[in-house]
Design an enzyme around this catalytic site. Structure first.
Site, PDB file in Angstrom:
ATOM      1  N   LYS A  45       2.268  29.266 -15.761  1.00 40.55           N
ATOM      2  CA  LYS A  45       1.723  27.930 -15.808  1.00 40.55           C
ATOM      3  C   LYS A  45       0.879  27.623 -14.574  1.00 40.55           C
ATOM      4  CE  LYS A  45       6.168  26.485 -17.638  1.00 40.55           C
ATOM      5  NZ  LYS A  45       7.402  25.801 -17.218  1.00 40.55           N
ATOM      6  N   GLY A  46       1.079  28.373 -13.510  1.00 36.02           N
ATOM      7  CA  GLY A  46       0.526  28.012 -12.203  1.00 36.02           C
ATOM      8  C   GLY A  46      -0.965  27.738 -12.149  1.00 36.02           C
ATOM      9  N   GLU A 101      -6.794  32.842 -12.110  1.00 39.76           N
ATOM     10  CA  GLU A 101      -5.414  32.985 -11.635  1.00 39.76           C
ATOM     11  C   GLU A 101      -5.152  32.062 -10.446  1.00 39.76           C
ATOM     12  OE1 GLU A 101      -2.590  33.361 -12.242  1.00 39.76           O
ATOM     13  OE2 GLU A 101      -1.809  35.379 -12.018  1.00 39.76           O
ATOM     14  N   ASP A 105      -0.081  37.962  -5.557  1.00 44.20           N
ATOM     15  CA  ASP A 105       0.950  38.239  -4.552  1.00 44.20           C
ATOM     16  C   ASP A 105       1.186  39.755  -4.569  1.00 44.20           C
ATOM     17  OD1 ASP A 105       3.084  37.103  -2.796  1.00 44.20           O
ATOM     18  OD2 ASP A 105       4.413  37.833  -4.343  1.00 44.20           O
ATOM     19  N   LYS A 133      -2.736  36.832  -1.427  1.00 46.87           N
ATOM     20  CA  LYS A 133      -1.843  37.233  -0.328  1.00 46.87           C
ATOM     21  C   LYS A 133      -1.890  38.755  -0.236  1.00 46.87           C
ATOM     22  CE  LYS A 133       1.971  34.612  -1.659  1.00 46.87           C
ATOM     23  NZ  LYS A 133       3.400  34.187  -1.587  1.00 46.87           N
ATOM     24  N   PHE A 154       5.291  31.341   1.255  1.00 50.34           N
ATOM     25  CA  PHE A 154       5.472  30.874  -0.113  1.00 50.34           C
ATOM     26  C   PHE A 154       4.833  29.504  -0.171  1.00 50.34           C
ATOM     27  CE2 PHE A 154       7.396  29.053  -3.830  1.00 50.34           C
ATOM     28  CZ  PHE A 154       7.291  30.110  -4.716  1.00 50.34           C
ATOM     29  N   VAL A 155       3.925  29.317  -1.120  1.00 50.11           N
ATOM     30  CA  VAL A 155       3.185  28.061  -1.186  1.00 50.11           C
ATOM     31  C   VAL A 155       3.418  27.326  -2.498  1.00 50.11           C
ATOM     32  CG1 VAL A 155       1.363  28.765   0.443  1.00 50.11           C
ATOM     33  CG2 VAL A 155       1.112  29.297  -1.994  1.00 50.11           C
ATOM     34  N   ARG A 167       4.215  21.052  -8.607  1.00 56.33           N
ATOM     35  CA  ARG A 167       2.913  21.395  -9.210  1.00 56.33           C
ATOM     36  C   ARG A 167       1.943  20.231  -9.078  1.00 56.33           C
ATOM     37  NH1 ARG A 167       3.795  26.115 -12.247  1.00 56.33           N
ATOM     38  NH2 ARG A 167       5.806  26.276 -13.279  1.00 56.33           N
TER      39      ARG A 167
HETATM   40  P1  IMP Z   1       2.600  38.764  -8.469  1.00 59.62           P
HETATM   41  O1  IMP Z   1       2.863  39.415  -9.798  1.00 59.62           O
HETATM   42  O2  IMP Z   1       3.627  39.175  -7.449  1.00 59.62           O
HETATM   43  O3  IMP Z   1       1.201  38.964  -7.966  1.00 59.62           O
HETATM   44  O4  IMP Z   1       2.873  37.217  -8.624  1.00 59.62           O
HETATM   45  C1  IMP Z   1       2.309  36.537  -9.627  1.00 59.62           C
HETATM   46  C2  IMP Z   1       2.808  35.139  -9.857  1.00 59.62           C
HETATM   47  O5  IMP Z   1       3.910  34.769  -9.019  1.00 59.62           O
HETATM   48  C3  IMP Z   1       1.725  34.165  -9.510  1.00 59.62           C
HETATM   49  O6  IMP Z   1       0.779  34.055 -10.541  1.00 59.62           O
HETATM   50  C4  IMP Z   1       2.530  32.910  -9.282  1.00 59.62           C
HETATM   51  O7  IMP Z   1       2.795  32.269 -10.494  1.00 59.62           O
HETATM   52  C5  IMP Z   1       3.791  33.422  -8.630  1.00 59.62           C
HETATM   53  N1  IMP Z   1       3.697  33.337  -7.157  1.00 59.62           N
HETATM   54  C6  IMP Z   1       3.390  34.311  -6.264  1.00 59.62           C
HETATM   55  N2  IMP Z   1       3.378  33.847  -5.004  1.00 59.62           N
HETATM   56  C7  IMP Z   1       3.670  32.526  -5.106  1.00 59.62           C
HETATM   57  C8  IMP Z   1       3.778  31.462  -4.136  1.00 59.62           C
HETATM   58  O8  IMP Z   1       3.606  31.625  -2.905  1.00 59.62           O
HETATM   59  N3  IMP Z   1       4.095  30.236  -4.641  1.00 59.62           N
HETATM   60  C9  IMP Z   1       4.280  29.987  -5.973  1.00 59.62           C
HETATM   61  N4  IMP Z   1       4.180  30.942  -6.901  1.00 59.62           N
HETATM   62  C10 IMP Z   1       3.873  32.194  -6.479  1.00 59.62           C
HETATM   63 MG    MG Z   2       0.390  32.646 -12.033  1.00 50.99          MG
END
Ligand code: IMP
Ligand code: MG
Length: 179
Positions: A45-46, A101, A105, A133, A154-155, A167
């Protein structure tokens, strides 16, 4: 509903700073148009807040679709596995696909989604992320455009959550769990 055992530390990126960068994303999308419509794909949802802002500055024919992939499950660290919980309703073959996106992360979610979409042979494939990140990356994956690079915090805010909260904040803030 889960318990919130952490606090907002400080604003990292203001509402104004975010708004100043939105045209950069819209310009890239506009430049992809060659007669074939653009399909903006947002990963729920982000990214829905970012998508809404970018979309309103796109001036070429475009459509919107959503996918849902989960890897976080209310923790501030990725679980390491990615589950696709909602697929697209468009056939991407007829479109230039642009992923919108919120944050990259570890890169696992987007890598999984990118594989899946590219196998369906879109006309082109582009990744735009609001936040990056890079220090947390565990798989090789780069966005074509990243609006802000941030350290390993973490944001929350502007669509991003902690345990489904925050959100609604119009800015990006650093969130810290209580120790
Ligand atoms: P990844 O698969 O580790 O790259 O993470 C993907 C998803 O994790 C992102 O699309 C976000 O929804 C969530 N995410 C990663 N870092 C953060 C953060 O710092 N705050 C909130 N959600 C995060
Ligand atoms: Mg996301």
């Amino acid at each position: 509903m889960s318990e919130i055992n952490g606090t907002i530390q400080r604003v990292l990126i203001t509402q104004e700073q975010i708004q100043e960068k939105i045209p950069t994303a819209a310009k890239l999308i506009n430049s992809l148009y060659d007669g074939t419509p653009i399909l903006l794909v947002s990963i729920l949802k982000g990214a829905f807040v970012f998508l809404a802002d970018v979309l309103r500055q796109v001036t070429v024919p475009c459509e919107v679709d959503f996918m849902e992939a989960k890897s976080y499950f209310n923790h501030t660290r990725s679980s390491g596995t990615v589950a696709l919980t909602k697929d697209l309703s468009h056939d991407v073959k007829h479109y230039h696909v642009v992923i919108i996106e919120d944050i990259i992360d570890s890169g696992r979610t987007l890598k999984e989604v990118a594989h899946l979409i590219q196998a369906r042979q879109p006309k082109s494939f582009t990744i735009i992320t609001l936040l990056d990140k890079p220090s947390r990356r565990v798989v090789e994956l780069n966005a074509d455009l990243s609006l802000f690079t941030i350290p390993d915090y973490f944001v929350v805010g502007y669509g991003l959550d902690y345990a489904e909260r925050y959100r609604n904040l119009p800015y990006i803030a650093e969130f810290q769990l209580n120790s």
